[in-house]
Design an enzyme around this catalytic site. Sequence first.
Site, PDB file in Angstrom:
ATOM      1  N   LYS A   1       0.817  -1.220   0.000  1.00 19.77           N
ATOM      2  CA  LYS A   1       0.000   0.000   0.000  1.00 19.77           C
ATOM      3  C   LYS A   1       0.849   1.268   0.000  1.00 19.77           C
ATOM      4  O   LYS A   1       0.484   2.263  -0.625  1.00 19.77           O
ATOM      5  CB  LYS A   1      -0.950  -0.006   1.194  1.00 19.77           C
ATOM      6  CG  LYS A   1      -2.043  -1.060   1.077  1.00 19.77           C
ATOM      7  CD  LYS A   1      -3.025  -0.990   2.243  1.00 19.77           C
ATOM      8  CE  LYS A   1      -4.135  -2.016   2.077  1.00 19.77           C
ATOM      9  NZ  LYS A   1      -5.115  -1.967   3.190  1.00 19.77           N
TER      10      LYS A   1
ATOM     11  N   LYS B   1      -8.499 -11.223  -8.605  1.00 19.49           N
ATOM     12  CA  LYS B   1      -9.512 -11.246  -7.570  1.00 19.49           C
ATOM     13  C   LYS B   1     -10.638 -10.286  -7.911  1.00 19.49           C
ATOM     14  O   LYS B   1     -10.410  -9.198  -8.438  1.00 19.49           O
ATOM     15  CB  LYS B   1      -8.874 -10.850  -6.228  1.00 19.49           C
ATOM     16  CG  LYS B   1      -9.781 -11.004  -5.024  1.00 19.49           C
ATOM     17  CD  LYS B   1      -9.015 -10.684  -3.745  1.00 19.49           C
ATOM     18  CE  LYS B   1      -9.905 -10.792  -2.520  1.00 19.49           C
ATOM     19  NZ  LYS B   1      -9.148 -10.473  -1.276  1.00 19.49           N
TER      20      LYS B   1
ATOM     21  N   LYS C   1     -13.873  -4.233  -6.036  1.00 21.24           N
ATOM     22  CA  LYS C   1     -14.679  -3.034  -6.263  1.00 21.24           C
ATOM     23  C   LYS C   1     -13.893  -1.983  -7.052  1.00 21.24           C
ATOM     24  O   LYS C   1     -14.490  -1.067  -7.630  1.00 21.24           O
ATOM     25  CB  LYS C   1     -15.136  -2.432  -4.938  1.00 21.24           C
ATOM     26  CG  LYS C   1     -14.014  -1.931  -4.041  1.00 21.24           C
ATOM     27  CD  LYS C   1     -14.555  -1.307  -2.788  1.00 21.24           C
ATOM     28  CE  LYS C   1     -13.483  -0.947  -1.776  1.00 21.24           C
ATOM     29  NZ  LYS C   1     -12.304  -0.322  -2.243  1.00 21.24           N
TER      30      LYS C   1
END
Length: 349
Positions: free
Chosen positions: A128, A211, A214
């Site tokens: 991240k 995967k 969203k």
Amino acid sequence: MSDASANQTTKFQPRVFSGIQPSGGLTLGNYLGAMRRFVDWQERGLNEGFETIFCMVDLHAITVWQDPEALRRQTRELAAGYIASGLDPAKAILFNQSQVPEHTQLAWIFNCVARMGWMQRMTQWKDKAGKNQQNASLGLFAYPSLMAADILVYHATHVPVGEDQKQHIELTRDIAIKFNNDYGVDFFPVTEPVIEGAATRVMSLRDGSKKMSKSDPSDMARINLTDDADAIANKIRKARTDPEALPSEAKGLEDRPEARNLVNIYAALSGMDVDAVLAEVGGKQFSEFKPMLADVAVAHLAPISSEMARLMETPDEIDRIIGNGAEKAREIAEPILKKTYEIVGMIRS
């Protein structure tokens, strides 16, 4: 429940805790990989006599900047998703993390127990923050310590999580062990991660190697829990496949990621294992199988979508439910935190 690990002492009553970030855009992956599992644990808890605690971890969400109004809406939407999926506030404790201050208070203690090297090894921190680590928030770096506090402030013994969170549970175990050793106590349990079941990892409808997410630019790549029956059926009808017929054995799904994904989804939604599904549909073309999958998906998911929509029209009802849950959660967390402070040497009136 599964047998405790060798490090897990018998004095801790079994208790299950887990949570999801209210980052918006709940998908079929969230449902099959987590939310439905939570409902299963809720029912097991009722049958076997242990507590289950499920949380919207809104404090974790703000490790990166969030629009305040969007965060409030997403927290309520996640609560609505939990309830619509079958979590019953009368059977399990359901709340949002920021309403229970014991989480952050224990997290500070754990910040002083955990080591910098432990945090720097966290894969999600590396992913991240990337090359921009100096501009990432301190919260993003330290949030695994808060995650440990989320779990251990309830003396949770088992945590249902996805594979991508297993490293954080290992850190939670390390923190519990170090705290116990540092202070010569047997106070925090060594928590067990619980990763189980097929289709815990649901893949994109457009690319079976990725995967379901969203954040995918194509809405056709995912089934949202807010999709109505027509949208669900349309996305399955247009899901990417290959030209071959479905195999009769699981081995035949190797090197066929899209076929494997759709079969896994069918198995998970119908309550069958993959072998049983293939015994039923082996030899069929996707033109035959997709309508079958659409029927199962609509029957299972459309009622969840409808109930979520109803709940989102009554935000006061959601707020009342999670407020009551926070009160129940604090009844467990407050004495555990108080005892932690006593062990560390702090004075509280």
